[in-house]
Design an enzyme around this catalytic site. Structure first.
Site, short mmCIF file in Angstrom:
data_model
loop_
_atom_site.label_atom_id
_atom_site.label_comp_id
_atom_site.label_asym_id
_atom_site.label_seq_id
_atom_site.Cartn_x
_atom_site.Cartn_y
_atom_site.Cartn_z
N ASP A 1 -3.81 -12.37 4.07
CA ASP A 1 -5.04 -11.61 4.25
C ASP A 1 -5.22 -11.49 5.77
O ASP A 1 -5.33 -12.50 6.46
CB ASP A 1 -6.21 -12.38 3.60
CG ASP A 1 -7.54 -11.64 3.73
OD1 ASP A 1 -7.72 -10.91 4.73
OD2 ASP A 1 -8.38 -11.79 2.83
N TYR B 1 -15.33 4.07 7.55
CA TYR B 1 -13.89 4.03 7.81
C TYR B 1 -13.56 4.68 9.16
O TYR B 1 -12.84 4.11 9.99
CB TYR B 1 -13.18 4.75 6.66
CG TYR B 1 -11.71 5.02 6.85
CD1 TYR B 1 -10.78 3.99 6.77
CD2 TYR B 1 -11.25 6.32 7.06
CE1 TYR B 1 -9.42 4.26 6.91
CE2 TYR B 1 -9.91 6.60 7.19
CZ TYR B 1 -8.99 5.57 7.12
OH TYR B 1 -7.65 5.83 7.26
N GLY C 1 0.82 -1.20 0.00
CA GLY C 1 0.00 0.00 0.00
C GLY C 1 0.85 1.26 0.00
O GLY C 1 2.09 1.20 -0.09
N GLN C 2 0.18 2.40 0.12
CA GLN C 2 0.90 3.68 0.01
C GLN C 2 1.95 3.82 1.11
O GLN C 2 3.11 4.13 0.83
CB GLN C 2 -0.10 4.84 0.10
CG GLN C 2 0.55 6.20 -0.12
CD GLN C 2 -0.32 7.38 0.29
OE1 GLN C 2 -1.30 7.22 1.00
NE2 GLN C 2 0.05 8.56 -0.17
N ILE D 1 -1.76 11.56 3.51
CA ILE D 1 -0.33 11.37 3.28
C ILE D 1 -0.03 11.59 1.80
O ILE D 1 -0.65 10.97 0.93
CB ILE D 1 0.13 9.95 3.70
CG1 ILE D 1 -0.25 9.67 5.16
CG2 ILE D 1 1.62 9.77 3.47
CD1 ILE D 1 0.46 10.51 6.18
N LYS E 1 -11.97 3.13 12.57
CA LYS E 1 -10.75 3.66 13.19
C LYS E 1 -11.00 4.04 14.65
O LYS E 1 -10.17 3.80 15.52
CB LYS E 1 -10.22 4.86 12.39
CG LYS E 1 -9.62 4.49 11.04
CD LYS E 1 -8.39 3.61 11.18
CE LYS E 1 -7.72 3.31 9.85
NZ LYS E 1 -6.59 2.37 9.95
#
Ligand code: SER
Length: 332
Positions: free
Chosen positions: A53, A142, A12-13, A172, A146
């Protein structure tokens, strides 16, 4: 002795940059990268690598035992925009996945890093200077995952002594890997399209002001938090961390100082409501006080560095190509 580390969501990022920083710091063999996706041929330098996963607790446990893991950087997650489109997957990955990590951490006495987000805040949280302990009333799924995740972290630390540490990351900005379907993605996409097409259609209004951070600062924050003495970590839910806050139109103007012909138009979509529910500027004084957090990159420095790196990649490197305008990109 160097610790043995497992990174989830390594493709991922954040994972793409953090894995490199961890390899540099702890040695390449110490860092086991994992993701749902198999390794591609161009990623051969990422070994050791395993498919994982995070909703599969047994597989996670096997890998922890096989590699005698001591620390997990648990980055796998479904971001805000994708979470609205795939709510079941968002819940499974963000809640069940985190619970699996915390359970395995409890059993195997592991240290854990997990990113929370500014998305834990909502319409009733203060928009400017949002304090560490402001009301959390997330309006995106989301954000709900969180906020619940933060409580799970604190519970695991208080009840079972799990050494879990977390940051409420802002948007980010980075050039190595694309973000995977967040609301702050416009601040990354804009660079790609400015260089490739000279124009960008932004999915939030020009006055949308959000907290943002350049990737080198995010990596520095994660490493500093994880290295801090355990007694300094007073917050076991998640720390506010801030760097810069700017509006979409301010980002456009800064890019135009380098690319004067760049134009941006605006077509807000469902992500506008998510952005509107988030703070504009958050107060991170507790992180600065507890473990010495400070950022380096302001908006001009971010833009200058992004354009240098992306202009080297674009055209010559498929990985840096965001493949033209698209509604939502990336994956877990
Ligand atoms: N960057 C994230 C998102 O936009 C916020 O944590 O979903």
């Amino acid at each position: 002795m160097n610790e043995r580390i497992l990174v989830t969501g390594a493709k991922g990022q954040i994972g793409s940059d953090l894995a490199i920083a961890l390899r540099d710091r702890y040695g390449a063999k110490q860092v086991i990268e994992t993701s749902r996706r198999p390794l591609s041929a161009s990623d051969a330098n990422r070994l050791p690598y395993e498919v994982l996963d995070v909703t599969d607790k047994r597989r996670l446990q096997e890998l922890v035992e096989q590699y005698r893991i001591e620390t997990i950087y648990h980055l796998a997650g479904v971001l805000s925009a994708k979470g609205e489109q795939y709510p079941d997957r968002c819940w499974q990955v963000n809640i069940d996945g985190l619970r699996n990590v915390l359970e395995v951490a409890k059993t195997h006495r592991l240290k854990v890093f997990w990113p929370s987000s500014i998305a834990v805040f909502g319409p009733h949280s203060p928009k400017m200077g949002t304090p560490q302990f402001a009301i959390e009333d997330p309006s995106s799924l989301y954000g709900i995952t969180k906020a619940a995740g933060e409580m799970l972290c604190r519970y695991s630390a208080d009840r079972f002594g799990v050494d879990v540490r977390s940051l409420r990351l802002p948007g980010i900005i980075s050039h190595r890997a694309l973000p995977g379907g967040g609301t702050t993605d416009f601040a990354v996409e804009m660079f790609y399209d400015a260089l490739k097409y000279g124009s960008y259609t932004c999915f939030v209004r020009p006055d949308t002001r959000l907290p943002m951070m350049y990737m080198p600062d995010a990596i520095a924050a994660i490493l500093a938090l994880m290295q801090a003495n355990s007694t300094a970590i007073a917050v076991r839910s998640s720390y506010n961390v801030a760097a810069v806050s700017f509006s979409a139109v301010e980002l456009v103007a800064e890019i135009q100082t380098h690319l004067p012909h760049f134009t941006c138009d605006y077509a807000p979509d469902f992500r506008q409501a998510i952005a509107d529910s988030w703070p504009s500027v958050i107060d991170d004084s507790q992180a600065r006080q507890d473990w010495g957090w400070q950022h380096c990159y302001d908006l001009p420095a971010i833009v200058a560095d992004m354009l240098v790196h992306l202009s080297q990649h674009i055209g010559s490197n498929g990985a840096a190509d965001r493949a033209g305008p698209q509604p939502i990109s990336g994956g877990v």
